[in-house]
Scaffold this motif. Sequence first.
Motif, PDB file in Angstrom:
ATOM      1  N   SER A 166      -8.841  16.684  -9.188  1.00  0.00           N
ATOM      2  CA  SER A 166      -9.505  16.787  -8.573  1.00  0.00           C
ATOM      3  C   SER A 166      -9.219  18.285  -8.758  1.00  0.00           C
ATOM      4  O   SER A 166      -9.416  19.549  -9.193  1.00  0.00           O
ATOM      5  CB  SER A 166      -8.608  18.033  -7.217  1.00  0.00           C
ATOM      6  N   LYS A 167      -7.769  18.304  -9.597  1.00  0.00           N
ATOM      7  CA  LYS A 167      -7.193  19.634 -10.322  1.00  0.00           C
ATOM      8  C   LYS A 167      -7.900  19.496 -12.405  1.00  0.00           C
ATOM      9  O   LYS A 167      -8.883  20.574 -12.293  1.00  0.00           O
ATOM     10  CB  LYS A 167      -5.556  19.353 -11.018  1.00  0.00           C
ATOM     11  N   GLU A 180       1.027  -1.510   0.382  1.00  0.00           N
ATOM     12  CA  GLU A 180       0.268  -0.058   0.056  1.00  0.00           C
ATOM     13  C   GLU A 180       0.941   1.229  -0.366  1.00  0.00           C
ATOM     14  O   GLU A 180       0.284   2.045  -1.028  1.00  0.00           O
ATOM     15  CB  GLU A 180      -1.043   0.140   0.919  1.00  0.00           C
ATOM     16  N   LEU A 181       2.302   1.459   0.949  1.00  0.00           N
ATOM     17  CA  LEU A 181       3.102   2.286   0.309  1.00  0.00           C
ATOM     18  C   LEU A 181       3.445   2.698  -0.385  1.00  0.00           C
ATOM     19  O   LEU A 181       3.881   3.739  -0.825  1.00  0.00           O
ATOM     20  CB  LEU A 181       3.880   2.152   1.566  1.00  0.00           C
ATOM     21  N   MET A 182       3.999   1.314  -1.421  1.00  0.00           N
ATOM     22  CA  MET A 182       4.697   1.679  -2.203  1.00  0.00           C
ATOM     23  C   MET A 182       3.895   2.291  -3.615  1.00  0.00           C
ATOM     24  O   MET A 182       4.385   2.379  -3.691  1.00  0.00           O
ATOM     25  CB  MET A 182       4.731   0.364  -2.475  1.00  0.00           C
ATOM     26  N   ASP A 183       2.853   2.004  -3.187  1.00  0.00           N
ATOM     27  CA  ASP A 183       1.976   2.314  -4.785  1.00  0.00           C
ATOM     28  C   ASP A 183       1.034   3.992  -4.054  1.00  0.00           C
ATOM     29  O   ASP A 183       0.673   4.315  -4.858  1.00  0.00           O
ATOM     30  CB  ASP A 183       0.801   0.889  -4.712  1.00  0.00           C
ATOM     31  N   GLY A 184       0.792   4.347  -2.814  1.00  0.00           N
ATOM     32  CA  GLY A 184       0.541   4.945  -2.135  1.00  0.00           C
ATOM     33  C   GLY A 184       0.908   6.912  -3.464  1.00  0.00           C
ATOM     34  O   GLY A 184      -0.644   7.442  -3.370  1.00  0.00           O
ATOM     35  N   ARG A 209     -10.160   5.216 -17.288  1.00  0.00           N
ATOM     36  CA  ARG A 209      -9.042   4.679 -16.203  1.00  0.00           C
ATOM     37  C   ARG A 209      -9.221   4.986 -15.091  1.00  0.00           C
ATOM     38  O   ARG A 209      -8.683   5.484 -13.590  1.00  0.00           O
ATOM     39  CB  ARG A 209      -7.918   5.004 -16.601  1.00  0.00           C
ATOM     40  N   LEU A 210      -9.177   7.146 -15.242  1.00  0.00           N
ATOM     41  CA  LEU A 210      -8.778   8.115 -13.605  1.00  0.00           C
ATOM     42  C   LEU A 210     -10.302   7.488 -12.872  1.00  0.00           C
ATOM     43  O   LEU A 210     -10.151   8.282 -11.734  1.00  0.00           O
ATOM     44  CB  LEU A 210      -8.968   8.937 -14.656  1.00  0.00           C
ATOM     45  N   LEU A 211     -11.256   7.278 -13.253  1.00  0.00           N
ATOM     46  CA  LEU A 211     -12.265   7.405 -13.274  1.00  0.00           C
ATOM     47  C   LEU A 211     -12.898   6.307 -12.382  1.00  0.00           C
ATOM     48  O   LEU A 211     -12.876   5.947 -10.941  1.00  0.00           O
ATOM     49  CB  LEU A 211     -13.472   8.088 -13.945  1.00  0.00           C
ATOM     50  N   ASP A 212     -12.273   5.069 -12.887  1.00  0.00           N
ATOM     51  CA  ASP A 212     -12.693   4.439 -12.554  1.00  0.00           C
ATOM     52  C   ASP A 212     -11.483   3.918 -11.186  1.00  0.00           C
ATOM     53  O   ASP A 212     -11.829   3.424 -10.422  1.00  0.00           O
ATOM     54  CB  ASP A 212     -12.021   2.813 -13.348  1.00  0.00           C
ATOM     55  N   ALA A 213     -10.073   4.316 -11.542  1.00  0.00           N
ATOM     56  CA  ALA A 213      -9.445   3.837  -9.958  1.00  0.00           C
ATOM     57  C   ALA A 213     -10.026   5.438  -9.010  1.00  0.00           C
ATOM     58  O   ALA A 213     -10.113   4.948  -7.922  1.00  0.00           O
ATOM     59  CB  ALA A 213      -7.825   5.054 -10.434  1.00  0.00           C
ATOM     60  N   LYS A 230      -1.563  10.778  -6.805  1.00  0.00           N
ATOM     61  CA  LYS A 230      -1.481  11.412  -7.558  1.00  0.00           C
ATOM     62  C   LYS A 230      -3.115  11.259  -8.558  1.00  0.00           C
ATOM     63  O   LYS A 230      -3.781  12.538  -9.377  1.00  0.00           O
ATOM     64  CB  LYS A 230      -0.414  10.854  -8.928  1.00  0.00           C
ATOM     65  N   ALA A 231      -3.479  10.277  -8.375  1.00  0.00           N
ATOM     66  CA  ALA A 231      -4.994   9.839  -8.591  1.00  0.00           C
ATOM     67  C   ALA A 231      -5.749  11.713  -8.386  1.00  0.00           C
ATOM     68  O   ALA A 231      -6.861  11.715  -8.894  1.00  0.00           O
ATOM     69  CB  ALA A 231      -5.077   8.387  -8.879  1.00  0.00           C
TER      70      ALA A 231
END
Length: 630
Positions: free
Chosen positions: A318-319, A303-307, A350-354, A312-313
């Motif tokens: 948000s941006k 989880e930390l590795m991918d945090g 892809r972003l919305l799915d994530a 960023k997603a």
Amino acid sequence: MVLHPVLGKLVSKRVVLASASPRRQEILTNVGLRFEVVPSWFKETLEKSYFAAPYEYAVETAKQKALEVANRMHVKHLRTPDVVIGADTIVSVDEQILEKPVDKQDAYRMLSRLNGKEHSVFTGVAIIHCSSKDNQLEMEVTDFYEETKVKFSDLSEDLLWEYIHSGEPMDKAGGYGIQALGGMLVEYVHGDFLNVMGFPLNHFCKKLAELYYPPSKHNVQHKKYDSIPSVDTFENLSDGESESSNFTEHKGASNSDSSGMCSSGSIYYSENSSSVRTGFMVPLENQNGVPESATKLPSKILELMDGFRASKALFVASKLKMFDHLKNKGPVKAVDIANEVGTSVCGTERLLDACAALGLLEKTPQGYSNTDSTNTYLTSDGEYSLHGYIIHSNDHLWPLFTYLESAVKEGSRQNHRAFGKKAEDLFKDYYHSQEVKQRFMAAMHSIAHLTARDVATAFDLSRFKSACDLGGCTGALAHELVQIYPNLKVTVFDLPEVIANTSYFQPPAQHTARVTFVSGDFFKDNLPEADLYILSRVLHDWSDEKIHVLLSKISAVCKPGCEILLAEMVLDDEKKRSTALLQSLNMLVQTEGKERSGSEYRALLQQHGFTNVKIRVTGNLLDVILCIKT
Ligand SMILES: Cc1cn([C@H]2C[C@H](O)[C@@H](COP(=O)(O)OP(=O)(O)OP(=O)(O)O)O2)c(=O)[nH]c1=O
């Protein structure tokens, strides 16, 4: 344990828990139930005097919570669930119903009433079976309640207040949580402990057994469901459906107990029930229905590795204002959002799915919609919008954190590397352009707004007539203070570049007359007079040397009896609180400051004549320190 033949009946159904309570989610997840969480919007404001007994109120509220979600999902999302579960927990003492306290005083009132006495905790539960015929929603409601008796010991005032300041009471009926610190207040419990935590699991399973295995004629005379039936009983009661069901009790697995549950709480399922008879080992499934790996995975490390990917997603969504685009709309397709935002369809999807998988969005065949907490925290005009801080994190902190390695090697801030500028004064960096300044102010405003109530109420400040919030930025804390303390006037003191830009952040009139803005530099200029000086998220920006300059200036204008209130993330002496420690790294990459422990703050303050240093951990992002000039 023989619960799963009952819960197994829910396996193939779309089950929705109409509750935001993390405790209810935990209790049901722990027994392997798979469900979606759709918190109810039903306001808990039924007129209590209409109900003859407290439990009737809890049952009716639970029913209304579940009905609201069933209707909303059917109408708004065109996604009728099969089963909706609603619950409501209340505490009843001396014929009075206690719900969640609205503030610390209210929590105090509640806990004082419970002190030294026995009270009842009632949880009402509604189970709604839904179906859709000709697009009409049909519902069958089953409800019940459970009572547990709890007795509090005789508790001192100090203990009650210490407990209240822990922050634990605020989202709990009666103002306590038996499962955590509140457990220390309790002398005895008679009845179902989980019922006190918010969900009577045992009674729920009995109810499901009644619903799914109604007693047949031949056993009705001698079988009454006053307890959960044994496995044999279920076999007797089989309605034939269980044969075709993909739920099976797994008898061959060595790491399962008789409940068929694995150690992590998942239930064994098999595509083919004959596999169980041959003792075939079927993979465990986690809550998302994904088979669990045969290798023990270091989930925390992964989880930390991918945090950073998840962060960023969130930042990019948000941006690109995706959450704003989804606000107040029904489900929207990825292609429509891509068109509106001007992004690629495949990237957007892809972003919305994530985001949906991260729990930030709800996804249905009709498209994506915001969750309630996304509307509150992630839209730019949400009630407690963190949008400003997220954009600041993306545009400012992210580049700085890419130089964390250099910051650690050199022990100093990295603005020159991240932004190609020579490190000047910290705030000159922020205020060199209007855009960066407004972004920074929006970021500070969002955190100040989110923390203001807890900071303002950590101590009783009603004795003060005037306060000066040094570096008070947009005045978010000042406005909260004047709302809570009707006799208080607050001066917000900040750099001229900040004061000139505060108008955008002001709340609609009301108490604004008691908040004034004064511009100046607290290192150089005269400080306004006040009984209370506030430094919220200020000291962590600076080195000890600069803090001494500031505290000696404050000390010089403070009359004896004047006080200082600090709001900071206070490090625990054992240095185990990761949020505060990561915030200290955040300070390293961009400032000369750091987060400090309570004893470090105490030492700094005492050198300038401030004593009787009291520290309150609020449970929010900022803790509060109060001390007096002697
Ligand atoms: C008494 C007691 C209550 N509670 C909690 C259970 C409930 O979550 C909460 C009572 O509030 P509820 O209104 O029943 O539930 P909720 O607001 O948490 O969630 P929702 O309305 O969305 O369903 O108090 C404890 O966690 N421990 C306790 O010891």
